[in-house]
Design a protein around this motif. Structure first.
Motif, PDB file in Angstrom:
ATOM      1  N   PRO A 188       0.812  -1.225   0.000  1.00  0.00           N
ATOM      2  CA  PRO A 188       0.000   0.000   0.000  1.00  0.00           C
ATOM      3  C   PRO A 188       0.846   1.278   0.000  1.00  0.00           C
ATOM      4  CG  PRO A 188      -0.327  -1.231   2.050  1.00  0.00           C
ATOM      5  CD  PRO A 188       0.525  -2.064   1.161  1.00  0.00           C
ATOM      6  N   SER A 189       2.014   1.244   0.628  1.00  0.00           N
ATOM      7  CA  SER A 189       2.886   2.430   0.628  1.00  0.00           C
ATOM      8  C   SER A 189       3.364   2.746  -0.777  1.00  0.00           C
ATOM      9  CB  SER A 189       4.091   2.210   1.540  1.00  0.00           C
ATOM     10  OG  SER A 189       3.694   2.053   2.872  1.00  0.00           O
ATOM     11  N   ASN A 190       3.724   1.699  -1.532  1.00  0.00           N
ATOM     12  CA  ASN A 190       4.129   1.901  -2.919  1.00  0.00           C
ATOM     13  C   ASN A 190       2.988   2.484  -3.737  1.00  0.00           C
ATOM     14  OD1 ASN A 190       6.862   1.152  -3.868  1.00  0.00           O
ATOM     15  ND2 ASN A 190       6.418  -0.649  -2.646  1.00  0.00           N
ATOM     16  N   GLY A 191       1.803   1.969  -3.542  1.00  0.00           N
ATOM     17  CA  GLY A 191       0.640   2.487  -4.259  1.00  0.00           C
ATOM     18  C   GLY A 191       0.431   3.962  -3.983  1.00  0.00           C
ATOM     19  N   LEU A 192       0.530   4.348  -2.724  1.00  0.00           N
ATOM     20  CA  LEU A 192       0.355   5.751  -2.334  1.00  0.00           C
ATOM     21  C   LEU A 192       1.437   6.636  -2.956  1.00  0.00           C
ATOM     22  CD1 LEU A 192      -1.034   7.898  -0.547  1.00  0.00           C
ATOM     23  CD2 LEU A 192       0.527   7.228   1.273  1.00  0.00           C
ATOM     24  N   LEU A 193       2.691   6.210  -2.858  1.00  0.00           N
ATOM     25  CA  LEU A 193       3.794   7.000  -3.410  1.00  0.00           C
ATOM     26  C   LEU A 193       3.702   7.120  -4.924  1.00  0.00           C
ATOM     27  CD1 LEU A 193       6.714   5.642  -1.223  1.00  0.00           C
ATOM     28  CD2 LEU A 193       5.721   7.922  -1.132  1.00  0.00           C
ATOM     29  N   LEU A 194       3.404   6.013  -5.617  1.00  0.00           N
ATOM     30  CA  LEU A 194       3.306   6.052  -7.074  1.00  0.00           C
ATOM     31  C   LEU A 194       2.121   6.882  -7.546  1.00  0.00           C
ATOM     32  CD1 LEU A 194       4.316   2.367  -7.798  1.00  0.00           C
ATOM     33  CD2 LEU A 194       5.575   4.407  -8.515  1.00  0.00           C
ATOM     34  N   PHE A 225       6.216  -9.101  -8.117  1.00  0.00           N
ATOM     35  CA  PHE A 225       4.774  -8.904  -8.008  1.00  0.00           C
ATOM     36  C   PHE A 225       4.428  -7.415  -8.010  1.00  0.00           C
ATOM     37  CE2 PHE A 225       1.502  -7.772  -4.850  1.00  0.00           C
ATOM     38  CZ  PHE A 225       0.367  -8.259  -5.478  1.00  0.00           C
ATOM     39  N   LEU A 226       5.167  -6.623  -7.210  1.00  0.00           N
ATOM     40  CA  LEU A 226       4.890  -5.178  -7.147  1.00  0.00           C
ATOM     41  C   LEU A 226       5.157  -4.487  -8.478  1.00  0.00           C
ATOM     42  CD1 LEU A 226       6.292  -4.134  -3.644  1.00  0.00           C
ATOM     43  CD2 LEU A 226       3.906  -4.430  -4.313  1.00  0.00           C
ATOM     44  N   LYS A 227       6.256  -4.856  -9.140  1.00  0.00           N
ATOM     45  CA  LYS A 227       6.571  -4.255 -10.437  1.00  0.00           C
ATOM     46  C   LYS A 227       5.448  -4.508 -11.438  1.00  0.00           C
ATOM     47  CE  LYS A 227      11.617  -4.366 -10.228  1.00  0.00           C
ATOM     48  NZ  LYS A 227      12.835  -4.921 -10.840  1.00  0.00           N
ATOM     49  N   LYS A 228       4.929  -5.721 -11.429  1.00  0.00           N
ATOM     50  CA  LYS A 228       3.837  -6.074 -12.347  1.00  0.00           C
ATOM     51  C   LYS A 228       2.547  -5.347 -11.951  1.00  0.00           C
ATOM     52  CE  LYS A 228       1.536 -10.089 -14.336  1.00  0.00           C
ATOM     53  NZ  LYS A 228       1.445 -11.551 -14.355  1.00  0.00           N
ATOM     54  N   LYS A 229       2.246  -5.342 -10.664  1.00  0.00           N
ATOM     55  CA  LYS A 229       1.010  -4.718 -10.178  1.00  0.00           C
ATOM     56  C   LYS A 229       0.957  -3.227 -10.495  1.00  0.00           C
ATOM     57  CE  LYS A 229      -1.708  -3.859  -6.029  1.00  0.00           C
ATOM     58  NZ  LYS A 229      -1.911  -4.176  -4.616  1.00  0.00           N
ATOM     59  N   PHE A 230       2.090  -2.528 -10.261  1.00  0.00           N
ATOM     60  CA  PHE A 230       2.119  -1.080 -10.462  1.00  0.00           C
ATOM     61  C   PHE A 230       2.660  -0.672 -11.829  1.00  0.00           C
ATOM     62  CE2 PHE A 230       2.273  -1.467  -5.753  1.00  0.00           C
ATOM     63  CZ  PHE A 230       1.038  -0.879  -5.503  1.00  0.00           C
TER      64      PHE A 230
END
Length: 98
Positions: free
Chosen positions: A16-22, A43-48
């Protein structure tokens, strides 16, 4: 100068922190220095839909985190690229002599 919101949290808050920052700044570089499951960075690279996420292992007990960052026995960054080389060199330059 722009002010950026910095999120510092345990590994369960990395997603969630990555989502907020991006959402606030799409080109931000994220460095994960936390214990996460294998494949989590991928997983995060693909998700975002970004390659701007770097994983750097941490091997420390909570009470010794600052010590291990100032006096690292080793620096591990899981990626081979120019930007990661710059990051690893910054870590090495900021390390203190034992």
């Amino acid at each position: 100068m722009k002010k950026y919101r910095i999120a510092i949290a345990g590994s369960r808050y990395v997603d969630p922190s990555n989502g907020l920052l991006l959402a606030q700044h799409s080109e931000i570089k994220t460095i994960i220095k936390s214990m996460t499951p294998i494949g989590f960075t991928k997983f995060l690279k693909k998700k975002f839909k970004t390659e701007n996420i770097i994983f750097s292992s941490k091997f420390s007990r909570k009470s010794k985190t600052l010590y291990y960052n100032l006096y690292p026995g080793h620096i591990i960054v899981k990626e081979q690229s120019k930007r990661v080389g710059i990051f690893a060199n910054l870590l090495a330059q900021s390390a203190k002599e034992r």
